[in-house]
Design an enzyme around this catalytic site. Structure first.
Site, PDB file in Angstrom:
ATOM      1  N   CYS A  60       0.833  -1.211   0.000  1.00 14.87           N
ATOM      2  CA  CYS A  60       0.000   0.000   0.000  1.00 14.87           C
ATOM      3  C   CYS A  60       0.868   1.262   0.000  1.00 14.87           C
ATOM      4  O   CYS A  60       1.675   1.479   0.907  1.00 14.87           O
ATOM      5  CB  CYS A  60      -0.920  -0.015   1.222  1.00 14.87           C
ATOM      6  SG  CYS A  60      -1.737   1.560   1.557  1.00 14.87           S
ATOM      7  N   GLY A  61       0.691   2.105  -1.014  1.00 16.13           N
ATOM      8  CA  GLY A  61       1.469   3.335  -1.117  1.00 16.13           C
ATOM      9  C   GLY A  61       1.228   4.289   0.034  1.00 16.13           C
ATOM     10  O   GLY A  61       2.156   4.941   0.531  1.00 16.13           O
ATOM     11  N   HIS A  62      -0.032   4.407   0.487  1.00 17.50           N
ATOM     12  CA  HIS A  62      -0.350   5.281   1.609  1.00 17.50           C
ATOM     13  C   HIS A  62       0.375   4.820   2.871  1.00 17.50           C
ATOM     14  O   HIS A  62       0.832   5.637   3.675  1.00 17.50           O
ATOM     15  CB  HIS A  62      -1.853   5.318   1.851  1.00 17.50           C
ATOM     16  CG  HIS A  62      -2.642   5.862   0.699  1.00 17.50           C
ATOM     17  ND1 HIS A  62      -2.433   7.124   0.186  1.00 17.50           N
ATOM     18  CD2 HIS A  62      -3.629   5.316  -0.045  1.00 17.50           C
ATOM     19  CE1 HIS A  62      -3.272   7.337  -0.820  1.00 17.50           C
ATOM     20  NE2 HIS A  62      -3.998   6.257  -0.974  1.00 17.50           N
ATOM     21  N   CYS A  63       0.454   3.503   3.048  1.00 14.74           N
ATOM     22  CA  CYS A  63       1.148   2.946   4.215  1.00 14.74           C
ATOM     23  C   CYS A  63       2.639   3.282   4.159  1.00 14.74           C
ATOM     24  O   CYS A  63       3.254   3.620   5.177  1.00 14.74           O
ATOM     25  CB  CYS A  63       0.965   1.429   4.277  1.00 14.74           C
ATOM     26  SG  CYS A  63      -0.765   0.887   4.318  1.00 14.74           S
TER      27      CYS A  63
END
Length: 476
Positions: A60-63
């Site tokens: 996950c990029g946001h993570c």
């Protein structure tokens, strides 16, 4: 309703010292965020009166963006008194998926605040940068309501740009004070709370005001409102209703963002007037819109006034264009929309009246119908959905996709292969529709993520290898 198959979608939308590491969970040397999994989660959480847990996925990029900020915050909070524990769980690991389900993790990253050994669970609603995380959690770990003992302290507790709820009491005992304290604990993630023995300390204070009384300060409308029913349910309803502006301002001011979020989370119908706030006729629109909000407020409609410069995301979502401004759009809870474009100030009230009387025709977001549609995988838009799908009299396999969706991109060549197989079958249509650019009728399709495909008995007409390839593509 068409039968559909849904696919996963990536969501759009902490720690102490080395001593705590050894007692609470595992962490790599030099890391302040502890790592938890199904084997040690319950035991670790039970040891702490306050712990924050991030559920994440490695892909996950946001993570990935949150990780360094989360680590910095954990390092700072490890020296707080008492230490604030920040932890993380890889929800993508098979052994942790039941844990993620238990905590209702529907996207990544999801952060939860667990109090009293995990007996109380709250969503983390604070910032995602390290300084913001630290400030937010220091407040969350302290008392839910701050005692105000002076006018100077009142200025620190009551932020004129935020909502603050203050209880005024003759003494800090009894059912009314206990109910106020319970409300503060329940809503502490959403609002600031304070309590005092003397109303003279408060902004716009009045020494003649005696408790028990609740005063809600807000940066809009009448600036404060008083309330004296201390039943918890009544108190909570009062706070929720009084904290909604008669007109929510949507611009680039970050102080307005919490109210914009509250506006869009409210299930009532939403009336949104978009205009250039620098336009010459802005004040005329604003005055008329506030009057309309006053006249129609409380009738199941909320009102938002948006600056075009801040509303690009909203324009894309609703399928609006800047040459339609000034415009007003209403969206109902079930997704129905109504639009009036290029309006004048004196158009607003009559148009709202027609809406309330049920006289308006629905607005539907749609891409233009393609002038040529010669590809094997046909392009469907909202305006052609009836003719190409419902009235076609054919077997239709329809993919709902998003241009940014990685899973959709991986499925595309498989869909092309299926289209090649059936290119000479006049009874079969393989098609796709951009679910982000076209309104999808919710009474016919249940699209909760991308890609989503309508299931037709078409699969029975594929070869064995095609079925295997296709089904593999449906389970990324």
């Amino acid at each position: 309703m068409a039968r559909v198959h849904s696919f996963p979608i990536c969501s759009l939308l902490f720690l102490s010292s080395l001593l705590v590491f050894s007692a609470a969970g595992s962490g790599s040397e030099g890391e302040s965020v502890i790592t938890l999994d199904a084997s040690n989660f319950s035991e670790t959480v039970a040891k702490h009166p306050f712990i924050v847990v991030e559920f994440y996925a490695p892909w996950c990029g946001h993570c990935k963006n949150l990780a360094p900020e989360y680590e910095k915050a954990a390092s700072v909070l490890s020296s707080h008194d008492p230490p604030v524990v920040l932890a993380k769980v890889d929800a993508n690991e098979e052994k942790n998926k039941e844990l993620a389900s238990q905590y209702e993790v529907r996207g990544f990253p999801t952060l939860k605040i667990l109090r009293n050994g995990g007996k109380t669970i709250e969503d983390y609603k604070g910032p995602r940068d390290s300084d913001g995380i630290v400030t937010y959690l220091k407040k969350q770990v302290g008392p839910a309501s701050a005692e105000i003992k002076s006018a100077e302290h009142a200025g620190e507790v009551i932020n004129e740009k935020k909502i603050t709820i203050v209880g005024i009491f003759p003494d800090f005992t009894g059912e009314q004070y206990e109910n106020f304290s319970a409300l503060a604990e329940k809503l502490r993630s959403d609002y600031d709370f304070g309590h005092t023995l003397d109303a003279k300390y408060l902004p716009r204070g009045d020494s003649t005001v005696k408790g028990p009384l609740v005063r809600l300060f807000k940066p809009f409308d009448e600036l404060f409102v008083d309330y004296q029913d201390f039943h918890i349910e009544a108190l909570e309803k009062f706070v929720e209703e009084a904290s909604i502006p008669s007109v929510t301002l949507f611009n680039k001011d970050p102080d307005n963002h919490p109210f914009v979020i509250k506006f869009f989370n409210n299930p009532q119908a939403k009336a949104m007037l978009f205009i250039n706030f620098d336009a010459e006729n802005f004040e005329s629109f604003k005055s008329e819109y506030y009057k309309v909000a006053s006249d129609f407020g409380g009738k199941g409609v909320g009102f938002l006034l948006g600056d075009v410069s801040a509303a690009q995301g909203a324009f894309q979502y609703f399928g609006l264009k800047e040459d339609q401004v000034p415009l007003i759009i209403i969206q109902q809870e079930q997704g129905q929309k109504y639009l009036k474009a290029n309006l004048e100030p004196d158009h607003v009230a009559p148009w709202l009246k027609e809406y309330m009387e049920g006289k308006l025709e629905q607005f539907r977001k749609s891409e233009p119908i393609p002038e040529s549609n010669d590809e094997l995988v046909k392009v469907v838009v909202a305006d052609s959905l009836q003719d190409m799908v419902f009235k076609s009299g054919k077997n239709v396999l329809l993919e709902f996709y998003a241009p940014w969706c990685g899973h959709c991109k991986k499925l595309a060549p498989i869909l092309d292969e299926v289209a090649v197989t059936f290119q000479n079958d006049k009874d079969v249509v393989i098609a796709k529709i951009d679910g982000t650019a076209n309104d999808i009728p919710t009474d016919s399709f249940n699209v909760n993520g991308y890609p989503t495909l309508t299931e037709i008995l078409l699969l029975q007409r594929m070869s064995y290898e095609q079925r295997r390839s296709f089904k593999r593509g449906m389970h990324f």
